[in-house]
Scaffold this active site. Structure first.
Site: not given
Ligand code: B3K
Ligand code: ZN
Length: 898
Positions: A265-269, A301-302, A305, A324
């Site tokens: 879905g997305a990533m919280e970099n 959500h992101e 994080h 998570e």
């Molecule tokens: N932390 C990422 C998920 C990464 C999945 C890696 N296979 C997105 C999330 O849960 O917000």
């Molecule tokens: Zn997450």
């Protein structure tokens, strides 16, 4: 934890701190699609808290090693190998400079640095950073990062990375550069870069303490008209985290970037969230109400994080639920607050019902199969396989239980203490539990079992009323039933279960609650019982009449409740329970029971019949104007086929489908006038509004349309659906109309109207990939018939010019939709679905193991099916096991076959 990744089992018990630490990282990228050169300069020192190692073992994958230097001098004792780089006899404290090359253009795994649509993107969680440079790629190694990006200015005018922009400028030969600095220490999985032709919607806001923040949503130029909702969701998220948890945005700038090739879905970099376009882009013409709601949830959500995950991160990947589970809980609460504030219980319940439905359908199933694992797993082969419903959704329920035990204020105190103790650290689920326990002065040792025991707990309830003494006793017994072997091994003792209960009198109103030993009734008519023993009796006193119990209100714990309600009692609860969740629950129980009985009959060829009283109970909900439209829609939606099949002693998708269709048709025909009236009454004329109220009207109206499509004579439904399709000014109504047309025609092998609408839909949205995904998905999930099985349609669509196996959204829209969301067609007796599944898992395995492994999971419950299906599934699993190469898919199919 071994420092090099080997395809063996990794165990939580083997955790050891890293032998070295990395304090600072300076990365320089010369971005070229086929050959990107990465120079990585790190400050390295021995970890005083770890045992001595003379060699430094860095992880690396798919890298071409170029050179190593220590403190500026070439270092000869560096050996590159399949899993990384070994540096022999290194000093205690030194500067290490490494140069390596990777090939983003050929990277179809979408992990590490890759090219999508001509632009560069990264995905590092969980272990993708090692595909960019050699590193101690584990979350307990935290460093500050400076990143310099160099690339062709014409091809990559925008250069982004984490944190703040330090400087940018031109270079010779049409190149340019940008230098970014992230002031916060972070683990490598939060690193990100983006480079390409992108534009941004920008907004400046002031955070709680008055600092100005720059917010950007970056997309391809033609998508700029679909960014407003994501931006609004981001602003709402920032406000919400300040108000509810006192957490402020810690960077001057926060960026979201959308990419169409993305594994999840997305990533919280840190400061540079990268999103699947599906969770960013929306306007009324292209996105449904569900899409709008999902975008709000995922943006939230992101963003959340940033504190729960980034400021405080995980010590190791076994602690994944620390970030998570907690962050899912936070996004669920955010969405509930956005819909209903803190006090509108009915609106909050809608969100709660939707979340519980997902948990029960997906997580309970996971817990019953070979992938069952505790919220904090004990071992894994491939960590990417453990981004699961259990870690996320059950993890969120575990966090929610703290709030149920301590209240909102107590939970907030616990969160405050957690940040006070652990800001800037990489910690464990135990650390979180201790903060919650200490802040509330409570021993939570027993609560640890929620993290270590797999399987879905079952609570059986016995009640007894003593009229003479006016006492009502409730005896609760907990256990796990016949859990899957994978779960059974972990089960050691009773859980602390917060069990919310209410007692309802003959008039439908709640009765006062006074437990034995208390001097007076409590103010609230819902009590949370601390249920801690295997069997425990709670006795209520001064109970003037025999009550009906309302059990596990608001789903206060992720358990299955067993209680022998009669059909009349369920109908009564559906009509009267003051807890909106349990009102819905009563209807679901009633429907589930009927549907399972009918499925049993269908399996043995006995004619089906449905009692009028059930129809009457549903009719009351349908016509009860005092209930919100969104609640009515949820209450009138029957449990899904997958959920029902899961409840059978032997899963029989064909029988479930027959039973569910029988009930749908019966409700459609019996309540035809009411459905028509509802369809008319809940239209939302005028400009589209994305509010929960308007979405509720559309949901109920479109549910009515889907029931009308079941009528024995569907002519009227076809007319209504065609009209709705043509007149629609939003995707919710248009796609619902198309779906109704497809399903109304299914029994006859299709219709002119359905085909025309499908063709129109394609032409209209040819340039909108996310809408074309819907076009594929609607066809893959449609009802089939003997003369026109859906597998044939799916096979044909695989050859459609717009199909592309390399794009995960497209693969999901056609293949996953068919294999995981159309059980009756997928589980065809002739095994055609399984053969298709095996071919696709094998094809995907060569392209993108993470996506392949997700698809592989759709057969994991094979042992629970009828014998013929079981044999077909086993054969398909064996075929896959003999051909796949990735660790990801191997783990799934080997566990399934074990
Ligand atoms: N932390 C990422 C998920 C990464 C999945 C890696 N296979 C997105 C999330 O849960 O917000
Ligand atoms: Zn997450």
């Amino acid at each position: 934890m071994a420092d090099t990744a080997t395809p063996n089992v990794i165990r939580r018990a083997d955790y050891a701190p890293p032998a070295f630490l990395i304090d600072t990282v300076a990365l320089e990228f010369d971005l070229v699609p086929e050959r990107t050169v990465v120079r990585n300069t790190m400050r390295v020192r021995r970890n005083p808290d770890a045992s001595h190692a003379s060699n430094l073992e860095l992880m690396g994958e798919q890298l071409e090693f170029v050179s190593a230097a220590i403190d500026g001098a070439a270092f000869a004792n560096a050996h590159a190998h399949e899993h990384g780089l070994t540096l022999d006899n290194v000093p205690d404290n030194f500067e290490l400079t490494l140069t390596s090359i990777c090939n983003p253009a050929e990277n179809t795994t979408l992990s590490g640095l890759y090219v999508s649509g001509g632009n560069f993107f990264t995905q590092c969680e969980a272990e993708g950073f090692r595909r960019i440079t050699y590193f101690l790629d584990r979350p307990d190694v935290m460093a500050t990062f400076t990143v310099t990006l160099r690339a062709s200015k014409a091809d990559y005018p925008v250069l982004l990375s984490n944190g703040n922009l330090l400087e940018e400028g031109d270079l010779p030969d049409g190149r340019h550069f940008a230098r970014w600095e992230d002031p916060f220490r972070k683990p490598s999985y939060l690193f990100a870069l983006v480079a390409g032709k992108l534009v941004a919607l920008e907004e400046r806001v002031k955070s709680g303490s008055g600092k100005e923040k720059l917010l950007q949503v970056w997309v391809e130029p033609h998508d700029l008209d679909k960014t407003r909702h994501a931006m609004d969701s981001l602003i709402n998220s920032i406000r919400w985290d300040e108000a509810r948890f006192g957490l402020e945005l810690d960077l001057d700038r926060f960026m979201i970037v959308a990419v169409s090739d993305f594994n999840m879905g997305a990533m919280e970099n840190k400061g540079l969230n990268i999103f699947n376009t599906k969770y960013v882009l929306a306007n009324p013409e292209t996105a449904t109400d569900t899409d709008f709601a999902n975008i709000e949830a995922v943006v939230g959500h992101e963003y959340f994080h940033n504190w729960t995950g980034n400021r405080v991160t995980c010590r190791d990947w076994f602690q994944l639920s620390l970030k998570e589970g907690l962050t899912v809980f936070r996004d669920q609460e955010f969405s509930a607050d956005m819909a209903g504030g803190a006090t509108d219980e009915a609106a909050r319940a809608t969100k709660r019902i939707e979340d519980v439905r997902v948990l029960r359908q997906m997580q309970f199933a996971e817990d019953a199969g070979p992938m069952a694992h505790p919220v904090r797993p004990e071992s894994y082969v491939e960590i990417n396989n453990f981004y699961t419903m259990t870690v996320y959704e059950k993890g969120s329920e575990v966090v929610r239980m703290y709030q149920t035990l301590f209240g909102r204020d107590g939970f907030r105190k616990g969160m405050d203490l957690y940040f006070k103790r652990h800001d800037g650290q990489a910690v464990t689920c135990d650390d979180f539990r201790h903060a919650l326990a200490d802040a509330n002065g409570r021993d939570l040792a027993q609560f640890e079992r929620w993290y270590s025991q797999a399987g879905t707990p079952r609570v059986s309830v016995r009640t007894k009323y003593d009229a003479a003494q006016q006492r009502y006793s409730v005896t609760l017994t907990q256990g796990y039933g016949d859990a899957a072997p994978a779960a059974r091994e972990t089960q050691k003792g009773p859980l602390l279960i917060p069990f919310a209960i209410g007692l309802i009198g003959k008039d439908g109103a709640d009765l006062p609650l006074q437990l034995e030993g208390e001097t007076k009734a409590s103010n609230s008519t819902t009590r949370v019982l601390d249920f801690t023993q295997t069997e425990q009796t709670f006795t209520f006193v001064n109970v003037a009449q025999e009550p009906l119990p309302s059990l596990l209100r608001n789903f206060s714990a992720p358990v299955i409740v067993e209680y022998d309600y009669s059909a009349d009692q369920l109908a009564f609860l559906l009509a009267h329970d003051s807890d909106p969740f349990n009102r819905w629950e009563a209807g679901q129980r009633l429907a589930t029971r009927e549907l399972l009985t009918l499925a049993g009959r269908a399996a043995t060829g006995v004619p089906l019949q449905l009692d009028d009283s059930v129809v009457a109970a549903f009719a009351r909900v349908l016509t009860d104007e005092s209930l919100s439209p969104s609640f009515r829609e949820l209450a009138l939606m029957l449990p899904s086929e997958a959920y029902l099949a899961e409840q059978m002693a032997e899963s029989n998708p064909a029988a479930v489908h027959a039973a569910r269709q029988f009930v749908r048709k019966r409700l459609a025909n019996a309540l035809r006038k009411d459905w028509l009236a509802v369809h008319e009454k809940h239209r939302t004329p005028g400009a589209y509004e994305a509010t929960p109220e308007a979405a509720g009207h559309r949901a109920l109206k479109n549910l009515a349309l889907s029931y009308l499509a079941e009528l024995d004579d569907p002519a009227e439904a076809v007319r209504l659906a065609s009209a709705q399709y043509d007149a629609a000014n939003n995707m919710t109504d248009r796609s619902a109309a198309l779906s109704a047309l497809l399903n109304a025609a299914a029994a006859n092998g299709g219709s002119v109207e359905a085909q025309q609408a499908l063709d129109d839909f394609y032409r209209r949205f040819e340039k909108e990939p996310l809408v074309i995904d819907k076009w594929f998905a609607l066809q893959a999930t449609q009802r089939g018939s003997a003369q026109r099985p859906v597998i044939e349609i799916v096979r044909k669509l695989m050859a459609h010019p717009a199909f592309n196996l390399k794009n995960p959204n497209r693969a999901r829209s056609l293949i996953f939709s068919f294999c995981a969301a159309n059980p009756a067609q997928f589980h065809a007796e002739d095994g055609s679905g399984y053969a298709f599944w095996a071919d696709q898992v094998i094809a995907l395995d060569a392209i993108n193991p993470q996506v392949a492994a997700r698809l592989a999971r759709s057969l994991e419950l094979w042992r629970r099916f009828t014998p013929t299906l079981r044999d077909g599934m086993r054969a398909a699993l064996e075929k896959v096991a003999s051909q796949v190469k990735s660790r990801d898919v191997r783990e799934i199919v080997e566990k399934a076959l074990a």
